[in-house]
Design an enzyme around this catalytic site. Structure first.
Site, PDB file in Angstrom:
ATOM      1  N   ASP A  10       0.862  -1.182   0.000  1.00  0.00           N
ATOM      2  CA  ASP A  10       0.000   0.000   0.000  1.00  0.00           C
ATOM      3  C   ASP A  10       0.898   1.232   0.000  1.00  0.00           C
ATOM      4  O   ASP A  10       1.715   1.404   0.900  1.00  0.00           O
ATOM      5  CB  ASP A  10      -0.860  -0.061   1.261  1.00  0.00           C
ATOM      6  CG  ASP A  10      -1.818   1.108   1.387  1.00  0.00           C
ATOM      7  OD1 ASP A  10      -1.624   2.143   0.708  1.00  0.00           O
ATOM      8  OD2 ASP A  10      -2.757   0.988   2.198  1.00  0.00           O
ATOM      9  N   ASN A  24      -6.698  13.032 -10.249  1.00  0.00           N
ATOM     10  CA  ASN A  24      -7.409  13.495 -11.451  1.00  0.00           C
ATOM     11  C   ASN A  24      -7.267  15.016 -11.499  1.00  0.00           C
ATOM     12  O   ASN A  24      -6.808  15.636 -10.537  1.00  0.00           O
ATOM     13  CB  ASN A  24      -8.863  13.044 -11.452  1.00  0.00           C
ATOM     14  CG  ASN A  24      -9.628  13.582 -10.262  1.00  0.00           C
ATOM     15  OD1 ASN A  24      -9.796  14.782 -10.113  1.00  0.00           O
ATOM     16  ND2 ASN A  24     -10.065  12.691  -9.383  1.00  0.00           N
ATOM     17  N   GLY A  32      -9.279   4.666  -5.514  1.00  0.00           N
ATOM     18  CA  GLY A  32      -7.945   4.067  -5.697  1.00  0.00           C
ATOM     19  C   GLY A  32      -6.877   4.699  -4.821  1.00  0.00           C
ATOM     20  O   GLY A  32      -7.100   4.971  -3.638  1.00  0.00           O
ATOM     21  N   VAL A  33      -5.714   4.936  -5.421  1.00  0.00           N
ATOM     22  CA  VAL A  33      -4.575   5.531  -4.715  1.00  0.00           C
ATOM     23  C   VAL A  33      -4.972   6.900  -4.142  1.00  0.00           C
ATOM     24  O   VAL A  33      -4.651   7.233  -2.996  1.00  0.00           O
ATOM     25  CB  VAL A  33      -3.390   5.708  -5.695  1.00  0.00           C
ATOM     26  CG1 VAL A  33      -2.284   6.538  -5.089  1.00  0.00           C
ATOM     27  CG2 VAL A  33      -2.851   4.348  -6.129  1.00  0.00           C
ATOM     28  N   ASP A  34      -5.658   7.668  -4.932  1.00  0.00           N
ATOM     29  CA  ASP A  34      -6.073   9.024  -4.546  1.00  0.00           C
ATOM     30  C   ASP A  34      -6.909   8.991  -3.256  1.00  0.00           C
ATOM     31  O   ASP A  34      -6.627   9.721  -2.292  1.00  0.00           O
ATOM     32  CB  ASP A  34      -6.894   9.601  -5.721  1.00  0.00           C
ATOM     33  CG  ASP A  34      -6.991  11.111  -5.704  1.00  0.00           C
ATOM     34  OD1 ASP A  34      -6.333  11.749  -4.859  1.00  0.00           O
ATOM     35  OD2 ASP A  34      -7.721  11.650  -6.555  1.00  0.00           O
ATOM     36  N   SER A 122      -2.327   5.254 -13.877  1.00  0.00           N
ATOM     37  CA  SER A 122      -3.310   4.989 -14.948  1.00  0.00           C
ATOM     38  C   SER A 122      -3.730   3.530 -15.096  1.00  0.00           C
ATOM     39  O   SER A 122      -4.588   3.230 -15.932  1.00  0.00           O
ATOM     40  CB  SER A 122      -2.812   5.491 -16.323  1.00  0.00           C
ATOM     41  OG  SER A 122      -2.891   6.900 -16.411  1.00  0.00           O
ATOM     42  N   THR A 123      -3.149   2.615 -14.297  1.00  0.00           N
ATOM     43  CA  THR A 123      -3.459   1.192 -14.518  1.00  0.00           C
ATOM     44  C   THR A 123      -4.687   0.706 -13.735  1.00  0.00           C
ATOM     45  O   THR A 123      -5.000  -0.481 -13.753  1.00  0.00           O
ATOM     46  CB  THR A 123      -2.267   0.287 -14.154  1.00  0.00           C
ATOM     47  OG1 THR A 123      -2.004   0.411 -12.739  1.00  0.00           O
ATOM     48  CG2 THR A 123      -1.029   0.664 -14.949  1.00  0.00           C
ATOM     49  N   GLY A 124      -5.361   1.625 -13.038  1.00  0.00           N
ATOM     50  CA  GLY A 124      -6.563   1.243 -12.291  1.00  0.00           C
ATOM     51  C   GLY A 124      -7.801   1.742 -13.010  1.00  0.00           C
ATOM     52  O   GLY A 124      -8.126   1.287 -14.117  1.00  0.00           O
ATOM     53  N   TYR A 126      -8.244   4.269 -14.733  1.00  0.00           N
ATOM     54  CA  TYR A 126      -7.977   4.829 -16.056  1.00  0.00           C
ATOM     55  C   TYR A 126      -7.646   3.781 -17.125  1.00  0.00           C
ATOM     56  O   TYR A 126      -7.393   4.131 -18.282  1.00  0.00           O
ATOM     57  CB  TYR A 126      -6.888   5.903 -15.969  1.00  0.00           C
ATOM     58  CG  TYR A 126      -7.383   7.236 -15.413  1.00  0.00           C
ATOM     59  CD1 TYR A 126      -8.731   7.425 -15.085  1.00  0.00           C
ATOM     60  CD2 TYR A 126      -6.513   8.310 -15.224  1.00  0.00           C
ATOM     61  CE1 TYR A 126      -9.190   8.638 -14.578  1.00  0.00           C
ATOM     62  CE2 TYR A 126      -6.974   9.531 -14.720  1.00  0.00           C
ATOM     63  CZ  TYR A 126      -8.302   9.693 -14.397  1.00  0.00           C
ATOM     64  OH  TYR A 126      -8.750  10.902 -13.916  1.00  0.00           O
TER      65      TYR A 126
END
Ligand code: AR6
Length: 170
Positions: A10, A24, A32-34, A122-124, A126
């Site tokens: 994590d 974004n 997600g990460v954000d 971008s791999t989630g 997006y």
């Protein structure tokens, strides 16, 4: 030379100078990460993001660019927010994804950060294919002209970890 390391875990649990957020353009949070960064880092991060939006980032942060705030209660000094491109089958947006890594490292250099943790941008949500996302991430960091000593890719699951590991042996 920059050392590239991989950990599975994590990103909000890392002890580093700077944590990169897969944000974004609004800079006002998301999933997600954000979501995880704002949850664990506390309200100080969002407060600074709001100030940026009230100032020179009135229209939001453009895709491929990066901006730094406090890391709040994370075990880091800064969060570097960057906006990855949404994957599109009809258009090659790879240059924008590479720009996220390059611009984040440029911000890290401006701050004097020596250790930087990146997610697989971008791999989630997006939708960027993991293998290609890993290729762009590793190639861009390898080619970057930066004083950062360690770039740590923090991969959430085994599939992501394996994709990055495969790039490192090339
Ligand atoms: N630590 C490390 N990696 C994580 C974590 C975590 N805590 N959580 C998810 N991942 P995403 P994006 C992985 O969706 O694709 C947000 O709503 C995840 O499995 O966080 O750039 C923003 O506000 C995936 O491999 O970012 C934007 O609207 C990778 O991190 C949008 O999502 C990135 O997934 C950005 O989408």
């Amino acid at each position: 030379m920059t050392r590239i390391t991989l950990v599975r875990g994590d990103i909000t649990r890392q002890s580093v100078d700077a944590v990169v957020n897969a944000a974004n353009s609004s800079l006002l949070g998301g999933g997600g990460v954000d979501g995880a960064i704002h949850r664990r880092g506390g309200p100080a991060i969002l407060a600074e993001c709001r100030k940026l939006r009230a100032g020179h980032l009135g229209k939001g942060l453009p895709t491929g660019q990066a901006v730094a705030t406090t890391a709040g209660e994370l075990d880091a000094r800064w969060v570097i927010h960057t906006v990855g491109p949404v994957h599109a089958a009809t258009e090659d947006r790879s240059a924008l994804l590479a720009s996220c890594y390059r611009e984040s490292l440029r911000r890290a250099d401006e701050l004097g950060a020596r250790t930087v943790a990146f997610p697989a941008i971008s791999t989630g949500v997006y939708g960027w294919p993991m293998d290609d996302g890993a290729r762009i991430a590793v190639t861009t960091v390898r080619e970057a002209d930066t004083a950062v000593e360690e770039v740590r890719f923090v991969l959430f699951d085994e599939r992501a970890y394996d994709a990055f590991a495969a790039q490192l042996v090339l």
